[in-house]
Design a protein around this motif. Structure first.
Motif, PDB file in Angstrom:
ATOM      1  N   PHE A 355      58.027  49.833  55.210  1.00  0.00           N
ATOM      2  CA  PHE A 355      57.796  48.424  55.523  1.00  0.00           C
ATOM      3  C   PHE A 355      59.105  47.748  55.898  1.00  0.00           C
ATOM      4  O   PHE A 355      60.068  47.737  55.137  1.00  0.00           O
ATOM      5  N   PHE A 356      59.154  47.168  57.105  1.00  0.00           N
ATOM      6  CA  PHE A 356      60.302  46.402  57.587  1.00  0.00           C
ATOM      7  C   PHE A 356      59.835  44.981  57.837  1.00  0.00           C
ATOM      8  O   PHE A 356      59.040  44.724  58.744  1.00  0.00           O
ATOM      9  N   GLU A 357      60.323  44.044  57.040  1.00  0.00           N
ATOM     10  CA  GLU A 357      59.869  42.659  57.159  1.00  0.00           C
ATOM     11  C   GLU A 357      60.627  41.930  58.262  1.00  0.00           C
ATOM     12  O   GLU A 357      61.838  42.098  58.430  1.00  0.00           O
ATOM     13  N   ILE A 358      59.907  41.116  59.008  1.00  0.00           N
ATOM     14  CA  ILE A 358      60.474  40.301  60.075  1.00  0.00           C
ATOM     15  C   ILE A 358      60.245  38.830  59.727  1.00  0.00           C
ATOM     16  O   ILE A 358      59.120  38.415  59.450  1.00  0.00           O
ATOM     17  N   GLY A 359      61.330  38.053  59.724  1.00  0.00           N
ATOM     18  CA  GLY A 359      61.202  36.614  59.480  1.00  0.00           C
ATOM     19  C   GLY A 359      61.016  36.244  58.033  1.00  0.00           C
ATOM     20  O   GLY A 359      60.305  35.281  57.730  1.00  0.00           O
ATOM     21  N   ALA A 360      61.683  36.933  57.118  1.00  0.00           N
ATOM     22  CA  ALA A 360      61.464  36.703  55.686  1.00  0.00           C
ATOM     23  C   ALA A 360      61.913  35.318  55.229  1.00  0.00           C
ATOM     24  O   ALA A 360      61.419  34.814  54.222  1.00  0.00           O
ATOM     25  N   LEU A 361      62.844  34.694  55.964  1.00  0.00           N
ATOM     26  CA  LEU A 361      63.439  33.441  55.492  1.00  0.00           C
ATOM     27  C   LEU A 361      62.833  32.198  56.129  1.00  0.00           C
ATOM     28  O   LEU A 361      63.261  31.087  55.825  1.00  0.00           O
ATOM     29  N   TRP A 362      61.875  32.364  57.016  1.00  0.00           N
ATOM     30  CA  TRP A 362      61.246  31.173  57.589  1.00  0.00           C
ATOM     31  C   TRP A 362      59.733  31.369  57.597  1.00  0.00           C
ATOM     32  O   TRP A 362      59.240  32.488  57.501  1.00  0.00           O
ATOM     33  N   GLY A 363      58.994  30.251  57.682  1.00  0.00           N
ATOM     34  CA  GLY A 363      57.531  30.355  57.638  1.00  0.00           C
ATOM     35  C   GLY A 363      57.078  31.145  56.433  1.00  0.00           C
ATOM     36  O   GLY A 363      56.221  32.029  56.538  1.00  0.00           O
ATOM     37  N   THR A 364      57.640  30.834  55.264  1.00  0.00           N
ATOM     38  CA  THR A 364      57.504  31.699  54.091  1.00  0.00           C
ATOM     39  C   THR A 364      56.110  31.716  53.478  1.00  0.00           C
ATOM     40  O   THR A 364      55.859  32.490  52.548  1.00  0.00           O
ATOM     41  N   THR A 365      55.191  30.880  53.961  1.00  0.00           N
ATOM     42  CA  THR A 365      53.813  30.992  53.487  1.00  0.00           C
ATOM     43  C   THR A 365      53.134  32.227  54.057  1.00  0.00           C
ATOM     44  O   THR A 365      52.058  32.611  53.613  1.00  0.00           O
ATOM     45  N   ALA A 366      53.765  32.848  55.057  1.00  0.00           N
ATOM     46  CA  ALA A 366      53.219  34.061  55.681  1.00  0.00           C
ATOM     47  C   ALA A 366      54.259  35.172  55.625  1.00  0.00           C
ATOM     48  O   ALA A 366      55.465  34.923  55.629  1.00  0.00           O
ATOM     49  N   ILE A 367      53.781  36.409  55.598  1.00  0.00           N
ATOM     50  CA  ILE A 367      54.639  37.596  55.603  1.00  0.00           C
ATOM     51  C   ILE A 367      54.271  38.425  56.822  1.00  0.00           C
ATOM     52  O   ILE A 367      53.093  38.712  57.048  1.00  0.00           O
ATOM     53  N   THR A 368      55.274  38.787  57.614  1.00  0.00           N
ATOM     54  CA  THR A 368      55.032  39.605  58.803  1.00  0.00           C
ATOM     55  C   THR A 368      56.032  40.749  58.848  1.00  0.00           C
ATOM     56  O   THR A 368      57.126  40.656  58.290  1.00  0.00           O
ATOM     57  N   GLY A 369      55.662  41.824  59.510  1.00  0.00           N
ATOM     58  CA  GLY A 369      56.581  42.946  59.628  1.00  0.00           C
ATOM     59  C   GLY A 369      55.939  44.146  60.290  1.00  0.00           C
ATOM     60  O   GLY A 369      54.867  44.060  60.903  1.00  0.00           O
ATOM     61  N   LEU A 370      56.618  45.276  60.166  1.00  0.00           N
ATOM     62  CA  LEU A 370      56.173  46.545  60.720  1.00  0.00           C
ATOM     63  C   LEU A 370      56.179  47.593  59.624  1.00  0.00           C
ATOM     64  O   LEU A 370      56.977  47.522  58.689  1.00  0.00           O
ATOM     65  N   ALA A 371      55.282  48.563  59.735  1.00  0.00           N
ATOM     66  CA  ALA A 371      55.211  49.646  58.758  1.00  0.00           C
ATOM     67  C   ALA A 371      54.577  50.853  59.435  1.00  0.00           C
ATOM     68  O   ALA A 371      54.276  50.830  60.643  1.00  0.00           O
ATOM     69  N   ARG A 372      54.357  51.901  58.663  1.00  0.00           N
ATOM     70  CA  ARG A 372      53.692  53.099  59.191  1.00  0.00           C
ATOM     71  C   ARG A 372      52.603  53.539  58.223  1.00  0.00           C
ATOM     72  O   ARG A 372      52.717  53.362  57.003  1.00  0.00           O
ATOM     73  N   LEU A 373      51.583  54.130  58.797  1.00  0.00           N
ATOM     74  CA  LEU A 373      50.525  54.770  58.020  1.00  0.00           C
ATOM     75  C   LEU A 373      50.315  56.156  58.617  1.00  0.00           C
ATOM     76  O   LEU A 373      49.948  56.283  59.789  1.00  0.00           O
ATOM     77  N   GLY A 374      50.599  57.181  57.849  1.00  0.00           N
ATOM     78  CA  GLY A 374      50.548  58.533  58.381  1.00  0.00           C
ATOM     79  C   GLY A 374      51.561  58.736  59.497  1.00  0.00           C
ATOM     80  O   GLY A 374      51.345  59.541  60.396  1.00  0.00           O
ATOM     81  N   GLY A 375      52.675  57.996  59.451  1.00  0.00           N
ATOM     82  CA  GLY A 375      53.706  58.087  60.470  1.00  0.00           C
ATOM     83  C   GLY A 375      53.439  57.257  61.703  1.00  0.00           C
ATOM     84  O   GLY A 375      54.270  57.210  62.612  1.00  0.00           O
ATOM     85  N   ARG A 376      52.295  56.558  61.772  1.00  0.00           N
ATOM     86  CA  ARG A 376      51.927  55.765  62.952  1.00  0.00           C
ATOM     87  C   ARG A 376      52.267  54.294  62.720  1.00  0.00           C
ATOM     88  O   ARG A 376      51.853  53.711  61.715  1.00  0.00           O
ATOM     89  N   PRO A 377      52.998  53.664  63.649  1.00  0.00           N
ATOM     90  CA  PRO A 377      53.381  52.263  63.464  1.00  0.00           C
ATOM     91  C   PRO A 377      52.185  51.321  63.419  1.00  0.00           C
ATOM     92  O   PRO A 377      51.228  51.460  64.192  1.00  0.00           O
ATOM     93  N   VAL A 378      52.245  50.356  62.514  1.00  0.00           N
ATOM     94  CA  VAL A 378      51.260  49.277  62.430  1.00  0.00           C
ATOM     95  C   VAL A 378      52.004  47.971  62.199  1.00  0.00           C
ATOM     96  O   VAL A 378      53.101  47.947  61.635  1.00  0.00           O
ATOM     97  N   GLY A 379      51.407  46.887  62.658  1.00  0.00           N
ATOM     98  CA  GLY A 379      51.917  45.570  62.330  1.00  0.00           C
ATOM     99  C   GLY A 379      51.322  45.102  61.019  1.00  0.00           C
ATOM    100  O   GLY A 379      50.197  45.484  60.667  1.00  0.00           O
ATOM    101  N   ILE A 380      52.060  44.290  60.298  1.00  0.00           N
ATOM    102  CA  ILE A 380      51.617  43.797  58.993  1.00  0.00           C
ATOM    103  C   ILE A 380      51.601  42.272  59.003  1.00  0.00           C
ATOM    104  O   ILE A 380      52.555  41.625  59.439  1.00  0.00           O
ATOM    105  N   ILE A 381      50.501  41.706  58.523  1.00  0.00           N
ATOM    106  CA  ILE A 381      50.402  40.278  58.245  1.00  0.00           C
ATOM    107  C   ILE A 381      49.804  40.112  56.855  1.00  0.00           C
ATOM    108  O   ILE A 381      48.848  40.797  56.497  1.00  0.00           O
ATOM    109  N   SER A 382      50.399  39.218  56.083  1.00  0.00           N
ATOM    110  CA  SER A 382      49.858  38.877  54.773  1.00  0.00           C
ATOM    111  C   SER A 382      50.176  37.415  54.506  1.00  0.00           C
ATOM    112  O   SER A 382      51.174  36.890  55.001  1.00  0.00           O
ATOM    113  N   LEU A 383      49.333  36.762  53.758  1.00  0.00           N
ATOM    114  CA  LEU A 383      49.669  35.431  53.277  1.00  0.00           C
ATOM    115  C   LEU A 383      50.408  35.558  51.955  1.00  0.00           C
ATOM    116  O   LEU A 383      50.213  36.529  51.214  1.00  0.00           O
ATOM    117  N   ASN A 384      51.252  34.590  51.666  1.00  0.00           N
ATOM    118  CA  ASN A 384      52.108  34.652  50.479  1.00  0.00           C
ATOM    119  C   ASN A 384      51.648  33.628  49.458  1.00  0.00           C
ATOM    120  O   ASN A 384      51.997  32.450  49.529  1.00  0.00           O
TER     121      ASN A 384
END
Length: 582
Positions: A355-384
């Motif tokens: 998991f590589f987080e993008i934008g951790a210090l702004w818009g902090t009500t949301a979490i965004t980033g990149l990760a892998r599942l089985g080695g395949r890249p996926v984008g990540i969105i979560s609410l905080n």
């Protein structure tokens, strides 16, 4: 008179042979040679062009050798910054640097007579650029040299930068920009040098927009003061990072600001340091220093294709896709008022350490980033849920909008963990145009086309919840037993929905009777909110054991990469699908 007899055939043959022999035989030793007149002094020059090669080598040596007496170089080191070529060496894989425009700059020549000359002084162009490899991937790059005119424009810089932007687009190579200065932006002294003023040109930006929308990674790092055009060049990137110890960004420097707004005594950091621009979304990420900037650029690129015409790169993974996670069964508190760590949910489901987080210090009500599942890249969105209870505010909506476009342009499927009580409410929310940015988020959800999988971890309320879960048809989603959803949260919602009834009870039977009826209503609604009842009505497709989430999502990701994304790439190549980032 009688005509002479014709020569015999044998005599004719002898004459022709003698004539040929005279042509091919060497002249006699005493036969004087004719001297050819010299037509030019070019014959004095070496046949192997070593004179030209030596000139090139001398200029390149000067450019690659720092001058410790140069005040710009001294100032660079005193500021704790790397020299431009030190940056290139740290950024690129060892031995892969191939410079473009290596001798562009201003040269003083010494005339040696005739056509001969040699360089005796050289001021290189204040930008180093070329080809290289980053994490094994071919890229083009540009790196500002602040030690020369603080990165302001010179005769070659604009053309060099334009050339690299064009190369990136036409060759479909990612471009990395190390910004330290104005990146070729103008200076007042340019007017004196040229003898006239000029309307500022923006000839590179059409090519930048083409890159952004073609899904060719455009990555930037702020490794010094990014000023004017330099600030624009890094802000427009798909991903940007700032070095905390030396980075800053602003439209104009402190002296210009003091004259325009009367804000005096500002430092670069006060005006546009990390505390300003890494918390307002201008720059995506913060790094401790230049070395970490380069590491983050390398990491981000590892998730991205070289263009939108290809799939994201798949890497081997040692984390089993069918790994179960029993700890997820108890991570969501039974009491809705209690919070939990949403990043723990993400890191437990995705490949370990990916998991590589993008934008951790702004818009902090949301979490965004990149990760892998089985080695395949996926984008990540979560609410905080730990910030503003997870309610989406204006900054959070802007952050999610940008991330959705980012994933769409790079063909990266989205995995989102949904726990959203709705849009933020109150006077601050209204003053910051939360609904305007929330609607823009809705447009982004419904206009992007990358595959989306949703995991409902707890709350789904209001317009915000609806757009997140209804943005694809058919929906690919699962819910956890902790799921809780509706138009409004029960707290406050019951009183609004039964306002007339409760008011009548208070008038007829008093306040205590009203409270008792409210308690009964809340108890009834809580019973009806059992997620199993929603599943009975097929209002939610499947409620699953949280421990098995990784396996379910990993199987979806595998199918997306093997079946859906290849079709998507063909549609991109044919022009049928044209996502937009800028």
């Amino acid at each position: 008179m009688p005509e002479p007899a014709p020569p015999s055939t044998a005599q004719s043959a002898k004459d022709r042979l003698a004539q040929v022999s005279a042509h091919v035989s060497p002249p006699a030793a005493n036969t004087p040679k004719k001297r050819r007149r010299r037509t030019s002094n070019q014959s004095d020059l070496p046949a192997d062009y070593s004179d030209i090669l030596n000139q090139l080598e001398k200029l390149r040596t000067i450019a690659a050798t720092p001058d410790p007496k140069n005040r710009g170089y001294v100032r660079q080191k005193q500021a704790g910054k790397l020299w431009v070529r030190e940056r290139v060496d740290q950024l690129l894989d060892a031995g892969t640097f191939r410079e473009v425009g290596s001798v562009s700059g201003t040269v003083t020549w010494k005339h040696l007579g005739g056509t001969k000359e040699e360089p005796i002084d050289y001021v290189p162009s204040n930008n180093v650029q070329g080809f290289g490899k980053l994490g094994g991937r071919n890229i083009v790059f540009t790196a500002d040299d602040f030690t020369i005119r603080a990165g302001h424009a010179d005769g070659a810089l604009a053309e060099k930068t334009m050339y690299m932007e064009k190369l990136s687009y036409t060759m479909k190579l990612p471009i990395v920009k190390l910004v330290d200065g104005s990146s070729g932006g103008g200076s007042v002294s340019t007017i004196k040098k040229e003898g006239f003023s000029y309307i500022p040109p923006m000839s590179t930006f059409p090519w930048v927009v083409k890159q952004l929308n073609a899904g060719i990674p455009n990555l930037g790092a702020v490794v010094g003061p990014a000023i004017g055009l330099g600030a624009a060049r890094v802000t427009v990137c798909h991903f940007s990072v700032m070095a905390a110890d030396v980075g800053s960004l602003f439209n104009a420097g402190p002296q210009v600001v003091a004259g325009a707004t009367f804000e005096e005594g500002l430092s670069f950091t006060d005006l546009g340091g990390p505390a300003v621009h890494c918390t307002n979304g201008t720059i995506d990420n913060l790094a401790a220093d230049e070395s970490e900037c380069f590491s983050q650029l390398r990491t981000v690129l590892s998730y991205l294709p070289s263009s939108g015409d290809s799939l994201p790169p798949v890497t081997p993974s040692s984390d089993p896709v069918d790994r179960t996670s029993p700890e997820l069964r108890s991570i969501i508190p039974r009491k809705p008022e209690r919070m939990y760590d949403p990043r723990k949910v993400i890191t437990t489901v995705v490949d370990a350490g990916s998991f590589f987080e993008i934008g951790a210090l702004w818009g902090t009500t949301a979490i965004t980033g990149l990760a892998r599942l089985g080695g395949r890249p996926v984008g990540i969105i979560s609410l905080n849920c730990e910030i503003n209870a997870g309610a989406l505010d204006a900054f959070g909506s802007q952050k999610l909008t940008r991330h959705l476009k980012f994933l769409d342009i790079f063909n990266i499927p989205l995995l989102q963990f949904v726990d959203v009580p709705g849009y933020a409410i109150g006077t601050v929310a209204e003053r910051t145009a939360t609904m305007r940015h929330g609607v823009n988020l809705a447009v982004a959800y419904f206009s992007t086309t990358m595959p989306v999988f949703s995991v409902v971890t707890r709350r789904v309320y209001g317009v915000a919840g609806g757009i997140m879960l209804d943005c694809r048809e058919p929906r690919c989603r699962i819910a956890w037993p902790s799921g809780n959803w509706g138009s409004l949260p029960l707290k406050g919602g019951v009183e609004v929905g039964h306002a007339h009834e409760l008011s009548q009870i208070r008038k007829e039977k008093g306040e205590e009777a009203r409270k008792e009826r409210l308690r009964q209503l809340n108890e009834e609604y809580e019973r009806l909110m059992n997620p199993v009842r929603t599943a009975n009505a097929f209002g939610v497709e499947q409620i699953v054991d949280p421990a098995h989430t990784r396996g379910i999502v990993a199987e979806w990701v595998r199918h997306v990469y093997e079946v859906l994304l290849p079709v998507r790439v063909m549609e991109r190549v044919s022009g049928k699908l044209q996502p937009s980032f800028a």
